[in-house]
Design a protein around this motif. Structure first.
Motif, PDB file in Angstrom:
ATOM      1  N   PRO A  25      60.544  14.674  34.674  1.00 43.84           N
ATOM      2  CA  PRO A  25      60.043  13.900  35.975  1.00 43.84           C
ATOM      3  C   PRO A  25      61.037  12.562  35.705  1.00 43.84           C
ATOM      4  CG  PRO A  25      57.918  14.682  34.936  1.00 43.84           C
ATOM      5  CD  PRO A  25      59.325  15.289  33.928  1.00 43.84           C
ATOM      6  N   PRO A  26      61.344  12.079  36.693  1.00 44.06           N
ATOM      7  CA  PRO A  26      62.232  10.777  36.408  1.00 44.06           C
ATOM      8  C   PRO A  26      61.438   9.656  35.750  1.00 44.06           C
ATOM      9  CG  PRO A  26      62.492  11.678  38.889  1.00 44.06           C
ATOM     10  CD  PRO A  26      61.292  12.401  37.930  1.00 44.06           C
ATOM     11  N   ALA A  68      60.927   6.367  31.172  1.00 44.95           N
ATOM     12  CA  ALA A  68      60.242   5.630  29.921  1.00 44.95           C
ATOM     13  C   ALA A  68      60.609   6.210  28.501  1.00 44.95           C
ATOM     14  CB  ALA A  68      58.781   6.169  30.303  1.00 44.95           C
ATOM     15  N   LEU A  69      61.635   6.592  28.316  1.00 40.59           N
ATOM     16  CA  LEU A  69      62.229   6.902  26.975  1.00 40.59           C
ATOM     17  C   LEU A  69      62.378   5.883  26.160  1.00 40.59           C
ATOM     18  CD1 LEU A  69      65.269   9.477  27.574  1.00 40.59           C
ATOM     19  CD2 LEU A  69      63.002  10.003  26.861  1.00 40.59           C
ATOM     20  N   PHE A 100      65.010  12.370  23.310  1.00 39.89           N
ATOM     21  CA  PHE A 100      64.961  13.195  24.489  1.00 39.89           C
ATOM     22  C   PHE A 100      64.580  14.562  24.209  1.00 39.89           C
ATOM     23  CE2 PHE A 100      67.308  16.366  27.214  1.00 39.89           C
ATOM     24  CZ  PHE A 100      67.067  15.725  28.516  1.00 39.89           C
ATOM     25  N   VAL A 101      64.662  14.954  22.976  1.00 40.05           N
ATOM     26  CA  VAL A 101      63.924  16.223  22.473  1.00 40.05           C
ATOM     27  C   VAL A 101      62.216  15.773  22.555  1.00 40.05           C
ATOM     28  CG1 VAL A 101      63.615  17.556  20.610  1.00 40.05           C
ATOM     29  CG2 VAL A 101      65.832  16.813  21.176  1.00 40.05           C
ATOM     30  N   TRP A 102      61.996  14.669  22.236  1.00 41.35           N
ATOM     31  CA  TRP A 102      60.559  14.356  22.397  1.00 41.35           C
ATOM     32  C   TRP A 102      60.194  14.315  23.750  1.00 41.35           C
ATOM     33  CZ3 TRP A 102      55.792  14.682  21.371  1.00 41.35           C
ATOM     34  CH2 TRP A 102      54.954  13.578  21.927  1.00 41.35           C
ATOM     35  N   ALA A 103      60.942  13.933  24.683  1.00 37.81           N
ATOM     36  CA  ALA A 103      60.559  13.917  26.134  1.00 37.81           C
ATOM     37  C   ALA A 103      60.502  15.429  26.591  1.00 37.81           C
ATOM     38  CB  ALA A 103      61.612  13.260  27.020  1.00 37.81           C
TER      39      ALA A 103
END
Length: 285
Positions: A133-134, A139-140, A148-151
């Motif tokens: 989701p954008p 919110a990174l 990014f991997v966590w997202a």
């Protein structure tokens, strides 16, 4: 390339798990014994822990080396917890994100860490960005591969995946996009631990009297430490540790997926710890 550790069990001071052991995470910041990539983890550190009665963890993170932070040493001496996740960082690429780039990352009841690196970052994972989701992309916490991997993991957790499935599916997705990546992921909800061994070392210790430690490498020479085979998914609570080859880990929505995200297998045979290398010199503060 970073070291991390998670614990669930009877209440312990942070320092007893991170600072006091002869080869604990504190010492691994300058003298890791089994780190395959990089030698000094001085680009930041963090620890997250859970207070009694509060499912949302607290965090303490800094951009500098753990050995230079006297406030953390004081904190670690007195704060007790039944679950924690700590990490020391060796940055893949320099950046301006400071302590925001240091694990553990957090959302809701979860703490997360990534030991490794995404090959070809950031271009290799650009095709995966439209799947988030954008709002989550904006919110990174940091502009690095681990964030990014966590997202990707968090998006699956929020979509209803159990912790082990969220890790296994993320590793498969990232490895397909960037095959040479190292993806040792570590996740806790304050009660259970989930982790992957993919390209770097991972060990676990079932402690006498209850309690489980999962770590990049043993913090002492206790012969009960067991190494997790590469390309393996680990699930653990205070008393059980279950290992599943990642190629056999069923997605959370498949008929074969076990309840509560527990991999449907028993612990794999484990090897004895390798002899410890000679100690390294203390860092200069």
């Amino acid at each position: 390339m970073c070291r991390h550790l998670a614990y669930t069990g009877p209440a312990e001071p942070l320092g007893r798990l991170l600072v006091e052991p002869p080869h604990g995470l504190y010492r691994q910041s300058w003298a890791p014994r089994r780190q395959r990539h990089g030698t000094v983890n001085a680009d930041g550190f963090g620890v997250g822990w859970y207070a009694e009665g509060d499912p949302v963890p607290a965090r303490y993170r800094r951009a500098g080396p753990i050995w230079a932070d006297q406030s953390f040493a004081d904190l670690a001496r007195v704060v007790r917890t039944t679950a924690l996740l700590g990490a020391v960082r060796d940055a893949t690429l320099s950046g301006a994100d400071a302590e925001a780039a240091a694990a553990p990352f957090a959302a809701g009841p979860w703490l997360f860490s990534h030991n490794g690196a995404v090959a070809g970052w950031p271009g290799a994972l650009a095709p995966l960005a439209p799947g988030l989701p954008p709002g989550e992309l904006l919110a990174l916490e940091a502009r690095n591969d681990s964030a990014f991997v966590w997202a990707l993991v968090l998006n699956r957790l929020r979509g209803g995946r159990e912790e082990p499935s969220a890790l296994a599916e993320t590793v498969a997705e990232v490895a397909a996009a960037a095959p040479a990546s190292r993806l040792n992921l570590l996740l806790t909800n304050g009660v259970t631990l989930a982790a992957t061994a993919w390209g770097d070392t991972l060990w676990y210790l079932s402690r006498p009297g209850g309690g489980t430690v999962v770590a990049s490498e043993p913090y002492d020479d206790d012969p009960r430490w067991r190494e997790v085979p590469d390309r393996t998914l680990l699930w653990a609570d205070r008393t059980d540790v279950l290992l599943t080859p990642l190629k056999d880990a069923a997605p959370a929505d498949s008929p074969e997926a076990p309840a509560h995200g527990r991999p449907a297998t028993t612990p794999a045979p484990a090897s004895a710890p390798a002899p410890a290398p000679a100690p390294a010199k203390e860092p200069r503060t």
